[in-house]
Design a protein around this motif. Structure first.
Motif, PDB file in Angstrom:
ATOM      1  N   TYR A  52      -1.156   2.822   8.716  1.00 47.07           N
ATOM      2  CA  TYR A  52      -2.203   3.035   7.720  1.00 47.07           C
ATOM      3  C   TYR A  52      -1.719   3.968   6.611  1.00 47.07           C
ATOM      4  O   TYR A  52      -1.869   3.672   5.424  1.00 47.07           O
ATOM      5  N   ALA A  55       0.727   2.215   4.392  1.00 51.09           N
ATOM      6  CA  ALA A  55       0.039   1.290   3.481  1.00 51.09           C
ATOM      7  C   ALA A  55      -0.534   2.048   2.292  1.00 51.09           C
ATOM      8  O   ALA A  55      -0.472   1.562   1.151  1.00 51.09           O
ATOM      9  N   GLN A  56      -1.059   3.236   2.548  1.00 49.83           N
ATOM     10  CA  GLN A  56      -1.651   4.039   1.483  1.00 49.83           C
ATOM     11  C   GLN A  56      -0.629   4.372   0.388  1.00 49.83           C
ATOM     12  O   GLN A  56      -1.016   4.550  -0.765  1.00 49.83           O
ATOM     13  N   GLU A  59      -0.770   1.865  -2.530  1.00 53.39           N
ATOM     14  CA  GLU A  59      -2.019   1.681  -3.267  1.00 53.39           C
ATOM     15  C   GLU A  59      -1.803   2.026  -4.735  1.00 53.39           C
ATOM     16  O   GLU A  59      -0.789   2.605  -5.116  1.00 53.39           O
ATOM     17  N   TYR A  80      -1.729  -2.627   6.054  1.00 52.86           N
ATOM     18  CA  TYR A  80      -3.128  -2.546   6.493  1.00 52.86           C
ATOM     19  C   TYR A  80      -3.384  -3.594   7.578  1.00 52.86           C
ATOM     20  O   TYR A  80      -4.097  -3.335   8.548  1.00 52.86           O
ATOM     21  N   CYS A  84      -4.672  -2.673  11.232  1.00 54.55           N
ATOM     22  CA  CYS A  84      -5.942  -3.243  11.660  1.00 54.55           C
ATOM     23  C   CYS A  84      -5.774  -4.003  12.976  1.00 54.55           C
ATOM     24  O   CYS A  84      -6.611  -3.890  13.870  1.00 54.55           O
ATOM     25  N   ALA A  91      -8.067   1.112   8.315  1.00 61.08           N
ATOM     26  CA  ALA A  91      -7.216   0.015   7.848  1.00 61.08           C
ATOM     27  C   ALA A  91      -8.009  -1.289   7.815  1.00 61.08           C
ATOM     28  O   ALA A  91      -7.862  -2.089   6.886  1.00 61.08           O
ATOM     29  N   CYS A  92      -8.875  -1.495   8.808  1.00 58.17           N
ATOM     30  CA  CYS A  92      -9.716  -2.698   8.825  1.00 58.17           C
ATOM     31  C   CYS A  92     -10.654  -2.702   7.628  1.00 58.17           C
ATOM     32  O   CYS A  92     -10.860  -3.743   6.999  1.00 58.17           O
ATOM     33  N   ASN A  94     -10.169  -1.170   4.700  1.00 59.26           N
ATOM     34  CA  ASN A  94      -9.392  -1.399   3.484  1.00 59.26           C
ATOM     35  C   ASN A  94      -8.936  -2.855   3.375  1.00 59.26           C
ATOM     36  O   ASN A  94      -8.954  -3.440   2.290  1.00 59.26           O
ATOM     37  N   LEU A  95      -8.547  -3.419   4.501  1.00 56.62           N
ATOM     38  CA  LEU A  95      -8.126  -4.817   4.515  1.00 56.62           C
ATOM     39  C   LEU A  95      -9.299  -5.732   4.158  1.00 56.62           C
ATOM     40  O   LEU A  95      -9.136  -6.702   3.401  1.00 56.62           O
TER      41      LEU A  95
END
Length: 142
Positions: A52, A55-56, A59, A80, A84, A91-92, A94-95
Motif C-alpha cells: 500500500y 502504491a502511494q 500517486e 493497490y 487489496c 488499498a481496497c 483506493n483501488l
C-alpha cells in the motif's frame, strides 16, 4: 522483525513530512530514498502495508512538496491490487476509486462497488462512506 523495519520506514516518513525539520531538500531526498528502499523491498516480499505504501509513491500527490516525478498510475493500480488481494483495507478503497473513475483501468462501477464493500467490511472508514455514497447514487439512478 517485519514490524520493526516498517516502523523504521514510518519514522523516516515522519522526518520527511516534518515541516519543522532542519533538513534541506538534499537531506530530505536522502531520507526519502532510505524510506523508499525499505517499503519497496517489503512490498516485493508481499507485505500488504508495504504494498500500500509503495502504491502511494506513484500517486499524483506531491513528492517532497514538489510535483511527483514518480507518478505512474499503472504502478499505483498494480500495487493497490496486490495490497487489496492481501486484505489491506485502504488499498481496497483506493483501488475501488480507480475502478469508479477508470483510472489506470477500464471504468467498472460493479467492481468499484464490490471493492468499496470489501474495504468497508475490512474496517476502512473511507470505504464505508464511499460504499454508502455509491449505493445511494446507484439507487437514485434506478
Amino acid at each position: 522483525m517485519k514490524s520493526a523495519i516498517l516502523s523504521q520506514a514510518k519514522e523516516l516518513e515522519a522526518v520527511i513530512c516534518n515541516a519543522h525539520s532542519n533538513l534541506d531538500f538534499k537531506g530530505r531526498l536522502e531520507v526519502y530514498n532510505q524510506y523508499l528502499s525499505i517499503i519497496q523491498k517489503r512490498a516485493y516480499r508481499g507485505i500488504p502495508v508495504a504494498q500500500y505504501e509503495y502504491a502511494q509513491q506513484f500517486e499524483d500527490s506531491t513528492w517532497l512538496y514538489l510535483e511527483n516525478p514518480k507518478r505512474n498510475v499503472k504502478k499505483a493500480f498494480f500495487w493497490y491490487s496486490k495490497a487489496c488481494k492481501n486484505n489491506f483495507p485502504a488499498a481496497c478503497n483506493n483501488l475501488a476509486h480507480y475502478y469508479e473513475l477508470g483510472i489506470g483501468c477500464k471504468k467498472n462501477l460493479s467492481v468499484a462497488l464490490k471493492l468499496y464493500r470489501k474495504a468497508s467490511e475490512l474496517g476502512d472508514n473511507n470505504g464505508k462512506s464511499n460504499y454508502k455514497i455509491m449505493m445511494k447514487q446507484m439507487q437514485n439512478q434506478s
